[in-house]
Design a protein around this motif. Sequence first.
Motif, PDB file in Angstrom:
ATOM      1  N   VAL A   1     -49.941 128.384  50.231  1.00 34.03           N
ATOM      2  CA  VAL A   1     -49.109 129.409  49.584  1.00 34.03           C
ATOM      3  C   VAL A   1     -48.577 130.440  50.576  1.00 34.03           C
ATOM      4  O   VAL A   1     -48.168 131.523  50.171  1.00 34.03           O
ATOM      5  N   HIS A   2     -48.536 130.090  51.869  1.00 32.57           N
ATOM      6  CA  HIS A   2     -48.227 131.129  52.853  1.00 32.57           C
ATOM      7  C   HIS A   2     -46.784 131.634  52.785  1.00 32.57           C
ATOM      8  O   HIS A   2     -46.461 132.637  53.427  1.00 32.57           O
ATOM      9  N   HIS A   3     -45.914 130.974  52.038  1.00 36.34           N
ATOM     10  CA  HIS A   3     -44.580 131.524  51.791  1.00 36.34           C
ATOM     11  C   HIS A   3     -44.462 132.125  50.399  1.00 36.34           C
ATOM     12  O   HIS A   3     -43.432 132.712  50.063  1.00 36.34           O
ATOM     13  N   GLU A   4     -45.487 131.955  49.591  1.00 35.07           N
ATOM     14  CA  GLU A   4     -45.461 132.441  48.205  1.00 35.07           C
ATOM     15  C   GLU A   4     -46.809 133.086  47.880  1.00 35.07           C
ATOM     16  O   GLU A   4     -47.529 132.646  46.983  1.00 35.07           O
ATOM     17  N   VAL A   5     -47.148 134.134  48.617  1.00 35.76           N
ATOM     18  CA  VAL A   5     -48.465 134.750  48.478  1.00 35.76           C
ATOM     19  C   VAL A   5     -48.672 135.366  47.099  1.00 35.76           C
ATOM     20  O   VAL A   5     -49.811 135.551  46.660  1.00 35.76           O
ATOM     21  N   ALA A   6     -47.596 135.639  46.388  1.00 32.63           N
ATOM     22  CA  ALA A   6     -47.721 136.217  45.049  1.00 32.63           C
ATOM     23  C   ALA A   6     -48.480 135.294  44.099  1.00 32.63           C
ATOM     24  O   ALA A   6     -48.952 135.739  43.053  1.00 32.63           O
ATOM     25  N   HIS A   7     -48.620 134.027  44.458  1.00 33.97           N
ATOM     26  CA  HIS A   7     -49.389 133.098  43.628  1.00 33.97           C
ATOM     27  C   HIS A   7     -50.894 133.415  43.663  1.00 33.97           C
ATOM     28  O   HIS A   7     -51.644 132.908  42.822  1.00 33.97           O
ATOM     29  N   LEU A   8     -51.312 134.200  44.640  1.00 32.64           N
ATOM     30  CA  LEU A   8     -52.735 134.541  44.758  1.00 32.64           C
ATOM     31  C   LEU A   8     -52.978 135.963  44.294  1.00 32.64           C
ATOM     32  O   LEU A   8     -52.231 136.864  44.664  1.00 32.64           O
ATOM     33  N   PRO A   9     -54.053 136.199  43.516  1.00 31.10           N
ATOM     34  CA  PRO A   9     -54.430 137.580  43.219  1.00 31.10           C
ATOM     35  C   PRO A   9     -54.970 138.251  44.480  1.00 31.10           C
ATOM     36  O   PRO A   9     -55.495 137.582  45.369  1.00 31.10           O
ATOM     37  N   ARG A  10     -54.840 139.545  44.555  1.00 33.42           N
ATOM     38  CA  ARG A  10     -55.236 140.252  45.783  1.00 33.42           C
ATOM     39  C   ARG A  10     -56.730 140.181  46.072  1.00 33.42           C
ATOM     40  O   ARG A  10     -57.146 140.351  47.213  1.00 33.42           O
ATOM     41  N   ASP A  11     -57.545 139.938  45.016  1.00 33.98           N
ATOM     42  CA  ASP A  11     -58.980 139.870  45.260  1.00 33.98           C
ATOM     43  C   ASP A  11     -59.433 138.457  45.634  1.00 33.98           C
ATOM     44  O   ASP A  11     -60.615 138.211  45.850  1.00 33.98           O
ATOM     45  N   HIS A  12     -58.505 137.507  45.741  1.00 32.69           N
ATOM     46  CA  HIS A  12     -58.840 136.146  46.131  1.00 32.69           C
ATOM     47  C   HIS A  12     -59.177 136.140  47.619  1.00 32.69           C
ATOM     48  O   HIS A  12     -58.508 136.785  48.421  1.00 32.69           O
ATOM     49  N   GLU A  13     -60.217 135.386  48.000  1.00 29.49           N
ATOM     50  CA  GLU A  13     -60.645 135.450  49.402  1.00 29.49           C
ATOM     51  C   GLU A  13     -59.654 134.783  50.356  1.00 29.49           C
ATOM     52  O   GLU A  13     -59.720 134.991  51.569  1.00 29.49           O
TER      53      GLU A  13
END
Length: 351
Positions: free
Chosen positions: A236-248
């Motif tokens: 997801v390194h071009h679409e980081v919004a797919h990850l919640p901020r608390d995801h490791e």
Amino acid sequence: MSITLFAVCRHSGGTIADRVAARGGTHPVAAQEEQILSLIRSAGALPTIPAVALSIIRLSQDPDTTIEELARTLEKDPALAAKTLRFANSAYYGAAKPIVGLSQALVRVGLRGARMLALSFGLVEACSKQCAGFEFPPFWLRSLATATTARRIAGRSMRKLSDHAFVGALLADVGCPILARILPQKYKPIHKLSLASPKRLDEIEQDLLGISHPKVSSLLLESWHLPPEVVEAVAVHHEVAHLPRDHEAYPVAATIMAASDLTDIIIRGSTPRRVQRVAGLFREMFSFSAEHVGLVLQDIEPEIENVSKLLDVPLPPIELVHAKAKAEMLQLAMQAEADECAAAAKPEATT
């Protein structure tokens, strides 16, 4: 963006696909994308990492592994052992006193450093052998620029993850030569198009192929038994919004994304869209000012050249940064962007 095909790191909320499904949504994989991924798997298109490098990666993930065990394994590959010793004595680790023993070198680089070196050397060897015909010098230039930039960003924001950031950024684009190998005629015009288009490379790939390189890169990283958080960060390194901020995986993914976008400016040049995107990323994710970004860019060119020599990576002539001038130009552009945002955020004066 589907990442259910890859080993992903679970936390209290499950995988991204699990959370989408829990909200009553769906997470479909396009038929064209799945067809290409199936072709890659069945054709054996994923480069295989050398056996000793793979053993080093596995050992380094075990906290009970001793330096002696690592050294005995590393000795089975004299070329990898020599490169590790050379790396331990390099400026990358701020080496002052020369080291001549392999065990001492491993003490200096540590378990995470040993894994980073095995992955880096393994990637170069595997890709060069198994993706012959791909134009590697500009690819390595971009990969090393992104990896070096990611390590510098991490060093200013999350030093403990610097090695994760370096390796993740170095491997983030490895899907490109794999796609070029499996779809040679379709992939051939993509590189030239990316140099002229305002779009990112992954966007162009998605438009023309129905799949983008981060998904293929993640498939490779999974096959190489990398930690799940690095696999997902690359996916997801071009679409980081797919990850919640608390995801490791989020800090590594955000660092790779910022480094990749900054590298776009370094290599492809500055456009309003790229500057706006980079300025927003650094403010939002790292609270970096334009001055901080300028510091990240300073003297990056010799560092890229040094790492390329240590990894035995052939590069085209480097005219990347002309460090100070490029950093100052970007700093001015980002500062102008920040001033515009600040002015737009001010409430209108009342009379």
